[in-house]
Enzyme design. Structure first.
Site, PDB file in Angstrom:
ATOM      1  N   ASP A 288      50.434  46.673  43.269  1.00 54.16           N
ATOM      2  CA  ASP A 288      51.418  47.731  43.280  1.00 54.16           C
ATOM      3  C   ASP A 288      51.630  48.121  44.746  1.00 54.16           C
ATOM      4  O   ASP A 288      50.940  47.631  45.653  1.00 54.16           O
ATOM      5  CB  ASP A 288      50.969  48.919  42.411  1.00 54.16           C
ATOM      6  CG  ASP A 288      52.147  49.752  41.948  1.00 54.16           C
ATOM      7  OD1 ASP A 288      52.024  50.466  40.947  1.00 54.16           O
ATOM      8  OD2 ASP A 288      53.214  49.686  42.614  1.00 54.16           O
TER       9      ASP A 288
HETATM   10  C1  GLC Z   1      55.752  51.895  42.313  1.00 54.11           C
HETATM   11  C2  GLC Z   1      55.261  51.834  40.882  1.00 54.11           C
HETATM   12  C3  GLC Z   1      55.476  50.516  40.202  1.00 54.11           C
HETATM   13  C4  GLC Z   1      56.759  49.892  40.721  1.00 54.11           C
HETATM   14  C5  GLC Z   1      56.553  49.563  42.188  1.00 54.11           C
HETATM   15  C6  GLC Z   1      57.810  48.955  42.825  1.00 54.11           C
HETATM   16  O1  GLC Z   1      54.841  52.566  43.108  1.00 54.11           O
HETATM   17  O2  GLC Z   1      53.908  52.212  40.655  1.00 54.11           O
HETATM   18  O3  GLC Z   1      55.510  50.754  38.788  1.00 54.11           O
HETATM   19  O4  GLC Z   1      57.060  48.721  39.990  1.00 54.11           O
HETATM   20  O5  GLC Z   1      56.146  50.685  42.950  1.00 54.11           O
HETATM   21  O6  GLC Z   1      58.840  49.878  42.885  1.00 54.11           O
END
Ligand code: GLC
Length: 742
Positions: A288
């Protein structure tokens, strides 16, 4: 340049033959997979480049941004870009990668297409409330069609985190509290996004996230610590991820949280032992947003370089936005802290995704302006969005059948509340390329419904500030009306990421507004727009009708009006328990019996002094404008062995005045186990359409798999003994039959 084009041409020929014939285990030339041929040509920097994912500067979905991503693309230091979309923009960035780098390896374009790309469907929790797997799959399919037409190859969805705590804002993004329903929805969404063949240009890679147990964050506070038993991890939180794999998901995303002391992004138990060794997952793992870097904050590594080494050795293939692999991995390799084999494997997993999509055949296949114009926000997509929005609405109360409203009468209806005309809030969180101005609000939906009713509208108050200056106008309007519709709830920013709430009541002065309207004595219908279960005991007691609408997306107002005016008979069921107050949290239906279950006649039993143990509305609950009468539950055998299947049947009669759809639910209770078992576990559901006055027989077939669990030695098994089988309209069902396994 000439060499590169020749190379690509050869590769594309190889790729073209193999991609057409198969996607995963390619038919190879000289027994070398084309991706391995490419890997053999790559430098270490180029391999590390493939393991790097940066956001574009089009939008920010996390705490850091970089403005060098285009230079990084040109330098071959990036394998994928997220938050960049439209056919034109992705084509321009792809051109940089394909024509300006040494090997011309195409980029992957990722985006959070969670509940639609431009045509926005209900938030995921709302879709789950439809319990209609085919519709949920179709919504993901349409999301993929629009996203791929806008140049995207990969969505960071489905979010499959089980959530039992409504304080957690991300409960809005998943399928609720139950593992069985969560498994089914995870599979439907993966199939919807990935379609039948990933080389088709209207299919995109799905991503099972956030691995794992992110929804178990202590106190429902986002990013907080997760400390749960291996049994709870494996019985409750992991199965939807496995269901995603069984449905063919090609990527996983690690979660921010630590799990039992080790952050998920550096957790070998999760990423290697379970994901790769037990589940044989052969796709790609992305982190993430900067979750590698955040291991330094967690405190299990001393610096970012160590974090990168731990992440790679634990099984992370791609670093989202952290630039840790980008900055340190070459040095870690030179120091022998990581091996070239580990880097090769990670880079290969990334390249395989591009290969499976057919990007080596045609890097621009998704960036097609003509398709984009034809498919994005198509009328047929909006029509379906209205249908799914209708199905997502849950009727929580309908005293004396006040709903549906008499649409042929000239009655006056006062529509009051801060959400009645808020287009942006109908989008909910994670609305990708959804435009607020596309959204139909309750106000517009009622105005366009073609009824003879006379509507008036007043905001009354804002969603969460203390301004009550609108009360007077609202009060006058309410006094003057025959019916009051109150449009209350949260704004879209009060759920989703980094949006936990310690108080899950109606924000601001909305409750005061409702109490003021109640005093007029007029029939009062409350329409809720919210991203989580709300603790609304006063509303439950005093409203004449309550309609839960979540955030319904582009067609919100049309769907709400369809239900309120009786054009659609509500069929939704809660995918998550509604507590009476936040003090009951966590509260969920599949809880344990305890040694002192509540007994009103005995002080020394499990209870609160100030609130019942029961929820305001239980999991699986939802009313209809009609009524369904459940007959006696029957079973074709009272005793069964491991090779048997058991058929459980019930006759359901539509005893009301409307045709309707009922989601019939089957729960089991293992009365005695070597470890205690939940008082109920959902093990089946079927949606049946029954015309008024008609009846249907619903039959569930159970096998020993449905009764298995992890015994005291963590062995997945079934134990001899009695099971109560419940069939009913929600998780508080009482009617049961008892069968015995021996
Ligand atoms: C965010 C979220 C995740 C998302 C990613 C990209 O922090 O936790 O669910 O897909 O970043 O935007």
């Amino acid at each position: 340049m000439k060499n590169k084009l020749i190379f690509l041409f050869v590769l594309s020929i190889i790729g073209c033959t193999t991609a057409q014939k198969t996607t995963k285990s390619a038919i190879t030339i000289k027994n070398i997979h084309p991706v391995d041929s490419l890997l053999a040509l790559m430098t270490t920097e180029e391999k590390i480049g493939q393991m790097t994912l940066f956001t574009s500067d089009w939008e920010s979905t996390g705490p850091t941004m970089r403005d060098t991503y285009k230079a990084d693309i040109r330098a071959g230091k990036v394998g994928a870009i997220f938050n960049a979309h439209t056919a034109a923009y992705t084509r321009s960035l792809q051109k940089m990668a394909v024509e300006e780098t040494r090997l011309g390896i195409p980029l992957l374009f990722g985006y959070d297409v969670i509940h639609g790309y431009r045509t926005i469907f209900p938030i995921s929790l709302g879709e789950a409330a439809s319990w209609d797997l085919a519709a949920i799959q179709q919504a993901a399919r349409i999301g993929a069609i629009e996203a791929s037409a806008a140049g995207l190859h990969w969505t960071f969805a489905p979010m499959v985190d089980i959530a039992r705590d409504p304080r957690w804002g991300r409960i809005s993004e998943g399928a609720g509290e139950d593992t069985y329903l969560g498994n089914a929805v995870a599979g439907a969404r993966v199939k919807g996004f990935q379609g039948a063949n990933l080389t088709d240009n209207n299919t995109i890679l799905a991503c099972a996230k956030h691995f794992a147990a992110y929804g178990a964050a202590q106190a429902g506070r986002d990013y907080n610590t997760v400390d749960i038993s291996d049994r709870t991890l494996r019985e409750i939180y992991l199965p939807p991820f496995k269901a995603a794999i069984d449905a063919g998901v090609r990527t996983f995303m690690t979660s921010f949280n630590e799990l039992n002391g080790i952050p998920a992004t550096g957790n070998k138990y999760l990423l290697k032992d379970i994901l790769r060794d037990e589940w044989k997952f052969d796709g790609m793992v992305v982190t993430d947003y900067t979750s590698i870097n955040e291991m330094v904050e967690h405190g299990n590594v001393a610096n970012e370089k160590e974090a990168g080494e731990l992440a790679l050795k634990s099984g992370v293939d791609m670093d989202m936005q952290g630039a840790v692999y980008y900055k340190y991995l070459k040095k870690s390799l030179a120091e022998g802290k990581v091996t070239i084999q580990e880097i090769n494997q990670a880079a290969r997993n990334v390249l395989m995704m591009k290969y499976e999509l057919g990007l080596f055949d045609d890097p621009y296949k998704y960036s097609n302006v003509t398709r984009e114009k034809e498919l994005v926000f198509a009328e047929a997509h909006r029509k379906f969005a209205r249908r799914l929005a209708q199905k997502s609405i849950v009727l929580l109360k309908n005293k004396k059948g006040i709903l549906p409203l008499p649409q042929k009468s000239k009655k006056k209806v006062a529509v009051i509340g801060p959400l009645a005309d808020s287009q942006k809030d109908m989008l909910g969180s994670w609305s990708a390329s959804g435009h607020a101005e596309d959204c139909v609000t309750l106000k517009k939906g009622l105005q366009e419904a073609g009824s003879d009713l006379i509507f008036s509208f007043a905001k009354g108050c804002n969603i969460y500030d203390g301004d009550q200056s609108g009360f007077a106008e609202a009060k006058k309007m309410a006094n003057d009306a025959d019916y009051i519709i109150l449009s209350l709830g949260e704004n879209r920013g009060m759920s989703g990421e980094a949006a936990s709430r310690s108080n899950i009541g109606l924000p601001g002065h909305q409750l005061e507004l409702a109490k003021m309207c109640k005093k007029t004595g007029k029939p009062m219908i409350v329409v809720l727009s919210n991203g989580r279960p709300l603790a609304i005991p006063w509303i439950a007691e005093n409203a004449d009708a309550i309609v839960e609408t979540w955030f319904l997306g582009t067609e919100a107002g049309h769907a709400m009006a369809d239900v309120l005016l009786g054009k659609y008979n509500p069929s939704g069921k809660l995918p998550v328990t509604f507590p009476r107050n936040v003090g009951q949290v966590p509260i969920f239906y599949n809880a344990k019996h305890t040694g002192r279950p509540f007994d009103a006649k005995n002080k020394y039993t499990s209870k609160y002094l100030d609130v019942p143990n029961t929820p305001l509305y239980p999991f699986g609950y939802g009313l209809s404008y009609t009524s369904f009468d459940y007959g006696k539950i029957t079973t074709d055998k009272r005793r069964f062995t491991q090779s048997d299947s058991i058929n459980i049947s019930v006759i359901i009669k539509n005893t009301g005045d409307y045709d309707g759809t009922e989601t019939v639910q089957l729960y089991i209770h293992d009365l005695v186990g070597s470890v205690t078992r939940p008082v109920k576990e959902l093990k089946g559901f079927q949606q049946v359409k029954i015309k008024k006055g008609a009846y249907k027989t619903v039959t569930f077939t159970l096998t020993k798999e449905d009764f298995m669990f992890y015994d005291k030695n963590m062995k997945w098994t079934i134990e001899p003994g009695k099971f109560d089988i419940y069939v009913g309209t929600n998780s508080s069902a009482k009617d049961k039959v008892t069968i015995t396994y021996f």
